[in-house]
Design an enzyme around this catalytic site. Structure first.
Site, PDB file in Angstrom:
ATOM      1  N   ARG A 118       0.804  -1.233   0.000  1.00 47.55           N
ATOM      2  CA  ARG A 118       0.000   0.000   0.000  1.00 47.55           C
ATOM      3  C   ARG A 118       0.837   1.283   0.000  1.00 47.55           C
ATOM      4  O   ARG A 118       0.349   2.345   0.377  1.00 47.55           O
ATOM      5  CB  ARG A 118      -0.975   0.029   1.185  1.00 47.55           C
ATOM      6  CG  ARG A 118      -1.952  -1.113   1.147  1.00 47.55           C
ATOM      7  CD  ARG A 118      -3.211  -0.802   1.882  1.00 47.55           C
ATOM      8  NE  ARG A 118      -4.124  -1.910   1.747  1.00 47.55           N
ATOM      9  CZ  ARG A 118      -4.086  -2.977   2.548  1.00 47.55           C
ATOM     10  NH1 ARG A 118      -3.216  -3.047   3.542  1.00 47.55           N
ATOM     11  NH2 ARG A 118      -4.939  -3.956   2.359  1.00 47.55           N
ATOM     12  N   GLU A 152      12.465  18.142 -25.207  1.00 42.50           N
ATOM     13  CA  GLU A 152      11.546  18.605 -24.150  1.00 42.50           C
ATOM     14  C   GLU A 152      12.034  19.910 -23.530  1.00 42.50           C
ATOM     15  O   GLU A 152      11.232  20.734 -23.091  1.00 42.50           O
ATOM     16  CB  GLU A 152      11.383  17.543 -23.050  1.00 42.50           C
ATOM     17  CG  GLU A 152      10.854  16.186 -23.519  1.00 42.50           C
ATOM     18  CD  GLU A 152       9.369  16.177 -23.914  1.00 42.50           C
ATOM     19  OE1 GLU A 152       8.653  17.166 -23.666  1.00 42.50           O
ATOM     20  OE2 GLU A 152       8.940  15.150 -24.481  1.00 42.50           O
ATOM     21  N   ASN A 181       1.673  19.684 -24.057  1.00 42.70           N
ATOM     22  CA  ASN A 181       1.470  18.929 -25.299  1.00 42.70           C
ATOM     23  C   ASN A 181       1.982  19.643 -26.536  1.00 42.70           C
ATOM     24  O   ASN A 181       1.797  19.147 -27.648  1.00 42.70           O
ATOM     25  CB  ASN A 181      -0.032  18.654 -25.494  1.00 42.70           C
ATOM     26  CG  ASN A 181      -0.432  17.397 -24.778  1.00 42.70           C
ATOM     27  OD1 ASN A 181       0.410  16.541 -24.504  1.00 42.70           O
ATOM     28  ND2 ASN A 181      -1.706  17.296 -24.447  1.00 42.70           N
ATOM     29  N   HIS A 219       3.086  12.458 -31.227  1.00 44.55           N
ATOM     30  CA  HIS A 219       2.563  11.129 -30.862  1.00 44.55           C
ATOM     31  C   HIS A 219       2.111  10.350 -32.095  1.00 44.55           C
ATOM     32  O   HIS A 219       2.289   9.133 -32.176  1.00 44.55           O
ATOM     33  CB  HIS A 219       1.385  11.267 -29.883  1.00 44.55           C
ATOM     34  CG  HIS A 219       1.831  11.563 -28.475  1.00 44.55           C
ATOM     35  ND1 HIS A 219       1.085  12.320 -27.610  1.00 44.55           N
ATOM     36  CD2 HIS A 219       2.936  11.191 -27.793  1.00 44.55           C
ATOM     37  CE1 HIS A 219       1.728  12.421 -26.446  1.00 44.55           C
ATOM     38  NE2 HIS A 219       2.855  11.744 -26.535  1.00 44.55           N
TER      39      HIS A 219
HETATM   40 ZN    ZN Z   1       7.164  14.365 -24.290  1.00 44.56          ZN
END
Ligand code: ZN
Ligand code: ADP
Length: 369
Positions: free
Chosen positions: A126, A190, A249, A256
């Site tokens: 947990r 990025e 994004n 993607h």
């Molecule tokens: Zn990325």
């Protein structure tokens, strides 16, 4: 000793916060970073075999010297390791070694190990504390921040996952000395994205050192700090202001789709770089970005060694992989575009035909079967 840069992130729904600490050589001072957290003295260091070979011994030794008990848990390198079977196997290895709730996990590696270890830590008995020690640029500026953990299913990536905020994120830019160039570029995409959406000045700093960036430790450290701080600021803002996270994004809508159409042969960074080139073009047409600014941005992406070519991809497969806006009968797309550098807008209603045209112009060979 090198200066220690710190970023503080609030823990969702709680008074406390956790830190991201950044400084060259920190891997050898991990124990000092952990001390204020009062974590269990028993640690499992999770790494893939490659990173374990490079850094397992020195990181373990520095923690052992400070009185921690360390066990190394290795997994195979590569995306296929991010799977449910690896979670079960690793959990059983923890159990066999007697890991109980007075144990913490340390993820030493790229995004694969970070996501896998975070997920394991969130469900084992947990939940155990997890310290993230990212060793790729992509993990330093992106994957290790925000508390998203996941493994893949055969049906798709990141389909099983949790939110589990790390106890601490420790970034040592010296890990990047051994990172292969394609992996460096993966993360650089990025970093550029962070500059495009939030801080044009970051783009200027990258433009100044370009390919020498990885040989300039002080500048590299500052650039990682800036990009990590932008990611941190966005994930924190998103808890109050829904949709801010969508800005991350930028470049990823087309990115993607390119990754999917290549059967994930194209690296995430190269795919996102191509996606940013397409988004810059769309921004000129739809968001009033000046052509000169778009060409400055595109030039910088290419000068970094990103977005220069694509493997032959099926054009229809790319279009089919673009996510449709369900509210608009599936023909229009949602994109993060730029009005200016550092001024993103979420633009819904981008016609598929325009994206189609830009992809064909930018990469004429793309329509090969
Ligand atoms: Zn990325
Ligand atoms: P990411 O998802 O962050 O791009 P991965 O976890 O898939 O990265 O790691 C990419 C590859 O780089 C793996 O083969 C891993 O073993 C290797 N790697 C990670 N960090 C380093 C490093 N600092 N030096 C050399 N190789 C590394």
């Amino acid at each position: 000793m090198n200066q220690l840069l710190e970023i503080s992130l609030p823990l969702p729904g709680r008074e406390q916060s956790y830190q991201i600490v950044i400084s060259p050589g920190l891997r050898l001072r991990l124990a000092a970073c952990l001390e204020p957290l009062h974590l269990p003295r028993r640690l499992f260091l999770v790494a893939d075999t490659r990173v374990a070979r490079l850094y397992g011994a020195e990181v373990s030794k520095s923690l052992q010297d400070a009185g921690y008990t360390i066990e190394l848990l290795t997994v195979a390198p590569g995306e296929r390791t991010k799977s449910w079977p690896t979670i079960v196997r690793s959990a059983r290895r923890l159990l066999a070694s007697g890991a109980d709730r007075h144990t913490a996990l340390v993820a030493l590696g790229g995004g694969v190990v970070g996501d896998l270890t975070g997920f394991l830590a969130s469900i084992y008995m947990r939940g155990l504390p997890c310290v993230q020690v990212p060793t790729t640029l992509l993990a330093m500026v992106d994957a290790s921040i925000g508390g998203k953990t996941a493994v893949n299913l055969p049906e798709g990536k990141n389909l099983l996952g949790t939110f589990h905020q790390p106890a601490l994120v420790v970034i040592d830019p010296e890990f990047l000395r051994t990172l292969p160039p394609p992996e460096r570029l993966n993360g650089l995409a990025e970093v550029l994205k962070a500059g495009f959406i939030r801080q044009p000045d970051l783009l200027g700093r990258i433009a100044k050192c370009r390919r020498r960036l990885f040989d300039t430790p002080a500048e590299l450290t500052n650039i990682i700090y800036t990009a990590a701080a932008i990611k941190a600021q966005i994930v924190v803002a998103d808890e109050r202001e829904a949709d801010v996270r969508r800005l991350l994004n930028f470049g990823h809508t087309v990115g993607h789709a390119l990754e999917a159409a290549s059967g994930f042969q194209l690296s995430h960074g190269q795919a996102v770089a191509c996606g940013m080139l397409a988004a810059l073009q769309l921004s000129v047409q739809l968001a009033d970005l000046s052509p000169a600014t778009a060409s400055y941005g595109a030039g910088l992406i290419r000068d970094c060694g990103l977005g220069r070519s694509l493997p032959p991809l099926n054009h229809d497969a790319i279009l089919a992989a673009l996510p449709r806006d369900k509210k608009r009968q599936g023909q229009d797309l949602v994109f993060v575009l730029l009005k200016e550098l550092g001024e993103p807008v979420i633009f819904s209603g981008v016609p598929l035909s325009l994206v189609d045209q830009i992809l064909r112009q930018q990469w004429p060979a793309i329509s090969g079967q």
